[in-house]
Each structure stands twice: as C-alpha cells, then as structure tokens.
Design an enzyme around this catalytic site. Structure first.
Site, PDB file in Angstrom:
ATOM      1  N   SER A 138       0.862  -1.171   0.000  1.00  0.00           N
ATOM      2  CA  SER A 138       0.000   0.000   0.000  1.00  0.00           C
ATOM      3  C   SER A 138       0.902   1.226   0.000  1.00  0.00           C
ATOM      4  O   SER A 138       1.724   1.389   0.898  1.00  0.00           O
ATOM      5  CB  SER A 138      -0.885  -0.022   1.254  1.00  0.00           C
ATOM      6  N   LYS A 164      -1.124  -1.120  -4.378  1.00  0.00           N
ATOM      7  CA  LYS A 164      -2.297  -0.324  -4.003  1.00  0.00           C
ATOM      8  C   LYS A 164      -1.849   1.107  -3.803  1.00  0.00           C
ATOM      9  O   LYS A 164      -0.818   1.347  -3.161  1.00  0.00           O
ATOM     10  CB  LYS A 164      -2.907  -0.894  -2.726  1.00  0.00           C
ATOM     11  N   LYS A 166      -3.198   5.077  -2.668  1.00  0.00           N
ATOM     12  CA  LYS A 166      -4.248   5.814  -1.992  1.00  0.00           C
ATOM     13  C   LYS A 166      -4.756   6.910  -2.906  1.00  0.00           C
ATOM     14  O   LYS A 166      -3.965   7.567  -3.604  1.00  0.00           O
ATOM     15  CB  LYS A 166      -3.697   6.429  -0.699  1.00  0.00           C
ATOM     16  N   ASP A 191      -7.297   2.794  -3.043  1.00  0.00           N
ATOM     17  CA  ASP A 191      -8.005   2.838  -1.762  1.00  0.00           C
ATOM     18  C   ASP A 191      -8.351   4.286  -1.430  1.00  0.00           C
ATOM     19  O   ASP A 191      -7.461   5.129  -1.283  1.00  0.00           O
ATOM     20  CB  ASP A 191      -7.110   2.234  -0.662  1.00  0.00           C
ATOM     21  N   GLU A 216     -11.112   0.330  -3.168  1.00  0.00           N
ATOM     22  CA  GLU A 216     -11.368   0.024  -1.760  1.00  0.00           C
ATOM     23  C   GLU A 216     -12.061   1.184  -1.058  1.00  0.00           C
ATOM     24  O   GLU A 216     -11.636   2.336  -1.173  1.00  0.00           O
ATOM     25  CB  GLU A 216     -10.012  -0.289  -1.089  1.00  0.00           C
ATOM     26  N   ASP A 241     -13.622  -2.133   3.307  1.00  0.00           N
ATOM     27  CA  ASP A 241     -12.661  -2.179   4.410  1.00  0.00           C
ATOM     28  C   ASP A 241     -13.366  -1.641   5.661  1.00  0.00           C
ATOM     29  O   ASP A 241     -13.982  -2.410   6.415  1.00  0.00           O
ATOM     30  CB  ASP A 241     -11.414  -1.351   4.013  1.00  0.00           C
ATOM     31  N   LYS A 265      -9.374  -7.024   8.276  1.00  0.00           N
ATOM     32  CA  LYS A 265      -8.362  -6.571   9.230  1.00  0.00           C
ATOM     33  C   LYS A 265      -8.716  -7.171  10.575  1.00  0.00           C
ATOM     34  O   LYS A 265      -9.833  -6.984  11.075  1.00  0.00           O
ATOM     35  CB  LYS A 265      -8.333  -5.042   9.312  1.00  0.00           C
ATOM     36  N   GLY A 293      -3.799  -4.043   6.158  1.00  0.00           N
ATOM     37  CA  GLY A 293      -2.753  -3.669   7.102  1.00  0.00           C
ATOM     38  C   GLY A 293      -3.076  -2.352   7.777  1.00  0.00           C
ATOM     39  O   GLY A 293      -3.858  -1.549   7.260  1.00  0.00           O
TER      40      GLY A 293
HETATM   41  O1  OSB Z   1      -7.135   1.627   4.606  1.00  0.00           O
HETATM   42  O2  OSB Z   1      -5.882  -0.049   4.372  1.00  0.00           O
HETATM   43  C1  OSB Z   1      -6.085   1.063   4.855  1.00  0.00           C
HETATM   44  C2  OSB Z   1      -2.994   2.221   6.764  1.00  0.00           C
HETATM   45  C3  OSB Z   1      -3.577   2.865   7.829  1.00  0.00           C
HETATM   46  C4  OSB Z   1      -4.934   2.958   7.887  1.00  0.00           C
HETATM   47  C5  OSB Z   1      -5.734   2.389   6.896  1.00  0.00           C
HETATM   48  C6  OSB Z   1      -5.159   1.718   5.842  1.00  0.00           C
HETATM   49  C7  OSB Z   1      -3.768   1.666   5.760  1.00  0.00           C
HETATM   50  C8  OSB Z   1      -3.057   1.064   4.652  1.00  0.00           C
HETATM   51  C9  OSB Z   1      -1.656   0.607   4.925  1.00  0.00           C
HETATM   52  O3  OSB Z   1      -3.475   0.998   3.528  1.00  0.00           O
HETATM   53  C10 OSB Z   1      -1.507  -0.856   4.952  1.00  0.00           C
HETATM   54  C11 OSB Z   1      -0.146  -1.231   5.481  1.00  0.00           C
HETATM   55  O4  OSB Z   1       0.813  -1.121   4.720  1.00  0.00           O
HETATM   56  O5  OSB Z   1      -0.062  -1.626   6.656  1.00  0.00           O
HETATM   57 MG    MG Z   2      -8.273   0.470   3.277  1.00  0.00          MG
END
Ligand code: OSB
Ligand code: MG
Length: 371
Positions: A138, A164, A166, A191, A216, A241, A265, A293
């Site tokens: 991510s 992924k 953001k 995401d 996402e 999510d 998660k 994550g």
């Molecule tokens: O939405 O998946 C998410 C990190 C913090 C809060 C929300 C998210 C995320 C990530 C990072 O996308 C995932 C990771 O690398 O741990």
């Molecule tokens: Mg997410």
C-alpha cells in the site's frame, strides 16, 4: 487446552516510520501502538492493537484503546477460565465498538493458546492453506506524481504482486492514468478510505477505464448501503474495508451486492474469532478476501501472516516486509519477502518470531500490569 489469564501487561510504544504514510484522512510520521501481553503459568501471549494515533480511520485511537483495555476488556478476561481462545471474544462482546482494543487482547489469547500447545499460531486458528502468502504493498499519497511512480517502480522491482495506491478527490483519475501509462500490466488497485459520496458516482466511473483490480472503501466509513448503487454502476469491483466490522455486516454487504471483495483486518473485526467468521461467510458466497494492514509492528504483522494462511485469503494482502516501515522492528528476524513477493510462513510456536525485548524496552513510553 484450557487456560486462565493471571496477568495482563499493556505497553504503549512509539516508533517513527521510515517514510510518512498519507491517506485521504491524513499523514502519519510516527506510530503509537499498544501491545498486549497475557500470561498463564509463565507463558506469554502477545497481541498488538492496530488503531491509529487519532480517530480518523475509525473511531478508535491509542488513548481510547488503552482505557477500554485497562478498564473494561482486561477485567473481563483476567482470572477467567477459558476452554479455548475462541471463547475470549464473547467475554468482551458487551463492549460496544472498540473492536481494535478488544481485538488486540483476543489475538494475544490466541497466541498464548498456541504457545501453550507448542503450535504455530496459523495452526491454532485453523489456517495452513498455504506455506507462502502473496504480498502486495500500500503506497500512500506522495507530494508529486513522479515520486509516486518512483515508489511503485521500487516495489515492483522488489517483487510485490500488486500495488495499491491511496486516492482522494484531487488525487485520483489523473494520477491513476499516469500510473497506467508507466505500468500498463501491473496488478493495481486504489483505496479511497471513505473520501467520496454517491454524488461522485460519475467521477468514480472514470476509474473503470484503468482496469483496476478493485476500488477500496470509496464511500463513508460506516456506509454499506450506498455502495450498492455505486457497485451497480462500476465495472471495477468494490472492496470494503472500514464498514465491515463483523461477519453479519459482511453477509449483509455481500447479499446486497455492495462489494465483490472484502478486506479483512484482524483488529477492525475484533480478533481472530470474528475474522474467521468473516472469512467463512465470504468464502461461502464466492467472495475473495485479503488481509488489510494498519502499519503494524512485528507482532501485528506476524498475526496477519498467520491469518493469511486461511484458505479464502486468495488475493495479495497489504502485508509486506518490516523494512518498508521500520528501521528496526520489535521482532527478530524482521519480516522479509522473497523475490516472488511472498512471505514464507514458519513453523515456530505462537506468532513465530522472537521479540526484541531490548528494543521494546527502549521504545516503551508507558506500561501497566493488571492482575
Ligand atoms: O485503509 O488499508 C487502509 C494504513 C492505515 C490505515 C488504513 C489503511 C492503511 C493502509 C496501509 O493501507 C496498509 C499497510 O501497509 O499496513
Ligand atoms: Mg483500506
């Protein structure tokens, strides 16, 4: 084997990220995390609370989790005779919300049970469908598109199986277009972390052109229903999510056709027992899942690896190497990936890594022992 928790230690730790992580809800430079240690007969089980430093991903944050654990969750678990870790979640089910706080304690009890049985955690939770888990990364919002392209190139070269990125209003269609121009063949997804509303439906439809694996959580963190018309309008599968906090909600979202994929998660659903239920309900409906994550340190990362061995975790998750986050992780060895973008699942008991206790001491800012 039955067990009774004699002691619960809560530790608050601080760890700077090697690179800031930006989502539609803000930028993180340093993580403040709570670790939960449960003890029985000289054996310790460990859990990590996965909430953020602020209530921006969901309503939880480190301070709320500390109080929920200390004042409500731990007292319900301390001294209670459990026949199995599968019973722990029910003991704290009367606490409304705060799944990540309760989930950190629940996960610690699973680790404890595994260690009592001298079994790896993946076996204890009923996983073991794969010996290597497929990994994605991510990548947060960057200051410039060229910086983002550079990061993607690095991760692709490291072998990660899907990327992924953001997105948020103002950092979406044009950015994805540039990524696709440079990387036409990678498995790519976006995401939004709840940054859009149904008013953006036509705008989000423009993302279909880029054949993303999924989008996402485009709509609100507590919204399932509005994803139904959005999913009907999109070719790209929606992955939920934030808004999936229980197996019941997963079942509702699937039945309504609000999504085609679910991100699980561990903390968000309150621990392994509920995570397995979400996994099972998705599997029964032919909906693939993957492991999300929360910028975890080593304990949370190891728990995610164990969870990712359940059979329906068929898509690459956001579980990646420790060094992407930390100069030094709290476990040894650090989590590493193979050149094929996988993590090899070990056979060690419990979560499968050694704690770096020396380092843990250095980064602990608060500690309380409950008995
Ligand atoms: O939405 O998946 C998410 C990190 C913090 C809060 C929300 C998210 C995320 C990530 C990072 O996308 C995932 C990771 O690398 O741990
Ligand atoms: Mg997410």
């Amino acid at each position: 084997m039955s067990f009774q928790i004699e002691n619960i230690a809560l530790r608050r730790i601080r760890m700077p990220l090697v690179h800031f992580f930006e989502t539609s809800f803000g930028r993180t430079y340093e993580r403040i995390m709570i670790l939960v240690e449960v003890q029985c007969g000289g054996i310790s089980g460990w859990g990590e609370v996965t909430c953020g430093e602020n209530p921006f991903y969901n309503e939880e944050w480190s301070d709320s989790a500390w109080l929920i654990l200390r004042d409500f969750a731990a007292p319900r678990v301390l001294g209670f005779q459990f026949d199995s870790a599968a019973e722990v979640a029910a003991r704290t089910a009367h606490i409304r919300g705060h799944n990540m706080a309760s989930g950190g304690l629940e996960a610690a009890c699973w680790d404890l049970e595994a260690r009592i049985n001298n079994a790896p955690l993946w076996k204890q939770i009923g996983g073991g469908a794969r010996k290597e888990i497929p990994c994605g990364v991510s990548i947060g919002i960057q200051d410039t598109v060229p910086q983002l392209l550079k990061k993607i190139e690095t991760e692709v070269n490291d072998g990660y199986q899907r990327i992924k990125v953001k997105i948020k209003p103002g950092w979406d269609v044009d950015v994805i277009r540039e990524i696709r121009r440079e990387f036409p063949a990678i498995k790519l997804m976006a995401d939004a972390n709840s940054a859009y509303t149904l008013r953006d439906l036509e705008h989000l439809m423009r993302l279909d052109e880029f054949y993303l694996m999924m989008i996402e959580q485009p709509l609100a963190h507590d919204e399932i229903i509005d994803h139904v018309p959005l999913q009907a309008a999109l070719q790209t599968p929606i992955c939920l999510d934030e808004c999936i906090r229980s197996a019941h909600q997963a079942e509702q979202a699937i039945r309504m056709k609000a999504c085609g994929i679910i991100n699980i998660k561990l903390g968000r659903v309150g621990g392994f027992t509920e995570a397995k239920k979400v996994h099972d309900v998705a599997q029964a409906h032919g909906i693939p899942v993957w492991c999300g994550g929360m910028l975890e340190a080593g304990i949370g990362r190891a728990h995610n690896i164990a969870m990712s061995t359940l059979p329906n975790f068929v898509l690459p998750g956001d579980v990646s190497a420790s060094k992407r986050y930390w100069k030094r992780d709290i476990i040894r060895p650090a989590v590493e990936t193979t050149p094929n973008g996988t993590i090899v699942v070990g056979d060690e008991p419990g979560f499968g890594y050694e704690l770096d206790r020396e380092f843990l001491k250095q980064i602990t800012v608060e500690e309380v022992n409950l008995r």
